[in-house]
Design a protein around this motif. Structure first.
Motif, PDB file in Angstrom:
ATOM      1  N   UNK A  90       1.519  -0.018   3.204  1.00 38.58           N
ATOM      2  CA  UNK A  90       0.861  -0.192   1.906  1.00 38.58           C
ATOM      3  C   UNK A  90      -0.275  -1.201   2.004  1.00 38.58           C
ATOM      4  N   UNK A  91      -0.074  -2.235   2.786  1.00 38.04           N
ATOM      5  CA  UNK A  91      -1.116  -3.244   2.953  1.00 38.04           C
ATOM      6  C   UNK A  91      -2.340  -2.648   3.648  1.00 38.04           C
ATOM      7  N   UNK A  92      -2.119  -1.788   4.629  1.00 33.64           N
ATOM      8  CA  UNK A  92      -3.229  -1.233   5.401  1.00 33.64           C
ATOM      9  C   UNK A  92      -3.925  -0.087   4.675  1.00 33.64           C
ATOM     10  N   UNK A  93      -3.158   0.771   4.011  1.00 36.49           N
ATOM     11  CA  UNK A  93      -3.745   1.979   3.423  1.00 36.49           C
ATOM     12  C   UNK A  93      -4.098   1.842   1.945  1.00 36.49           C
ATOM     13  N   UNK A  94      -3.505   0.883   1.260  1.00 43.63           N
ATOM     14  CA  UNK A  94      -3.817   0.560  -0.129  1.00 43.63           C
ATOM     15  C   UNK A  94      -3.851   1.813  -1.020  1.00 43.63           C
ATOM     16  N   UNK A  95      -2.750   2.537  -1.136  1.00 42.06           N
ATOM     17  CA  UNK A  95      -2.767   3.723  -1.989  1.00 42.06           C
ATOM     18  C   UNK A  95      -2.776   3.379  -3.470  1.00 42.06           C
ATOM     19  N   UNK A  96      -3.360   4.244  -4.242  1.00 41.80           N
ATOM     20  CA  UNK A  96      -3.309   4.158  -5.704  1.00 41.80           C
ATOM     21  C   UNK A  96      -2.088   4.910  -6.240  1.00 41.80           C
ATOM     22  N   UNK A  97      -1.683   5.957  -5.500  1.00 41.53           N
ATOM     23  CA  UNK A  97      -0.561   6.817  -5.879  1.00 41.53           C
ATOM     24  C   UNK A  97       0.254   7.119  -4.624  1.00 41.53           C
ATOM     25  N   UNK A  98       1.570   7.188  -4.767  1.00 43.40           N
ATOM     26  CA  UNK A  98       2.459   7.485  -3.643  1.00 43.40           C
ATOM     27  C   UNK A  98       3.325   8.684  -4.000  1.00 43.40           C
ATOM     28  N   UNK A  99       3.407   9.648  -3.069  1.00 47.33           N
ATOM     29  CA  UNK A  99       4.279  10.810  -3.204  1.00 47.33           C
ATOM     30  C   UNK A  99       5.424  10.649  -2.216  1.00 47.33           C
ATOM     31  N   UNK A 132       2.297  -3.159  -7.303  1.00 45.26           N
ATOM     32  CA  UNK A 132       2.914  -3.014  -8.628  1.00 45.26           C
ATOM     33  C   UNK A 132       2.191  -2.074  -9.572  1.00 45.26           C
ATOM     34  N   UNK A 133       0.910  -1.816  -9.361  1.00 45.86           N
ATOM     35  CA  UNK A 133       0.175  -0.936 -10.262  1.00 45.86           C
ATOM     36  C   UNK A 133       0.105   0.510  -9.766  1.00 45.86           C
ATOM     37  N   UNK A 134       0.718   0.796  -8.633  1.00 45.40           N
ATOM     38  CA  UNK A 134       0.719   2.165  -8.123  1.00 45.40           C
ATOM     39  C   UNK A 134       1.564   3.085  -8.991  1.00 45.40           C
ATOM     40  N   UNK A 135       1.172   4.345  -9.046  1.00 45.41           N
ATOM     41  CA  UNK A 135       2.001   5.386  -9.633  1.00 45.41           C
ATOM     42  C   UNK A 135       2.815   5.998  -8.495  1.00 45.41           C
TER      43      UNK A 135
END
Length: 224
Positions: A90-99, A132-135
């Motif tokens: 998560x630190x490296x890829x910085x997603x906005x949304x996770x599936x 914390x703000x990821x969907x």
């Protein structure tokens, strides 16, 4: 050829794109049955909607018609394996949304299957703590042909609504199990191409039901 990697280890990001991390095991990878898996049809559906999407992660595979090939689908991995690496990814890829689709190997290996929902809850906590703000979309595990494994899958899936409901408004349950049958499996475990296309429809519908999941962050590398 894979998309070019930037220093963070993920595909170069287009301005205004939504960073989505496909997270899981060989089903997310696509395995030998259908390299790229559900990601192929999902990306095509999102592109047809007009969404600029970057799939992110430390791995990359898939056919040329998959416009963004990165992911975190690790073949053979269980919930605990993902949990051991999730903060760094998560630190490296910085997603906005996770599936997130995980649990098949926990059930197939019978690795503390009773505690698997608790392990999943802990993984969700770690994702939320890091971003914390990821969907976050959490899918139920697809069916299995082996009757013993299938019983474990049904028990695991039955626990997921309560797990997800406890995690707040940015965590969403995705009913993947009911979208597939054993006829959609290539080998009794992994979906075939038709199965992955059904999965893509389910993911697509879930994403469209949460507009924030497809809305680019103001600065995708600074906020999530």
């Amino acid at each position: 050829m894979a998309a070019p990697l930037n220093p963070h280890g993920h595909s170069s990001t287009s301005a205004g794109s939504v960073r989505i991390m496909p997270l899981g095991d060989s089903i997310t990878d696509g395995h030998n049955a259908y390299p790229g898996g559900y990601r192929v049809a999902l990306w095509q559906r999102l592109a047809a909607d007009g969404h600029a999407v970057d799939f992110v992660g430390s791995l990359a595979n898939g056919p040329v018609e998959l416009g963004t090939r990165h992911h975190e689908g690790h073949s053979g991995w269980r919930i605990d394996h993902l949990d051991a690496h999730i903060r760094a990814w998560l630190r490296h890829s910085v997603p906005h949304t996770v599936l997130l689709l995980i649990g098949t190997n926990d059930m197939n290996q019978n690795h503390d299957a009773v505690q698997a929902p608790t392990c999943l809850a802990r993984l969700i906590d770690h994702i939320q703590e890091a971003r914390p703000a990821c969907e976050l979309f959490v899918a139920t595990v697809p069916p299995q042909s082996d009757p013993t494994r299938e019983r474990r899958v049904k028990t695991y899936n039955a626990a997921l609504p309560e797990v997800v409901a406890a995690k707040g408004q940015r965590v969403h349950l995705v009913n993947m199990y009911d979208a597939l049958t054993t006829a959609d499996l290539a080998d009794g475990i992994h979906p075939n191409q038709a199965g992955h296309e059904k999965m893509a429809r389910v993911w697509h519908g879930a994403l469209r039901s949460v507009p924030a999941a497809l809305t680019p962050a103001v600065s995708s590398l600074a906020t999530c």
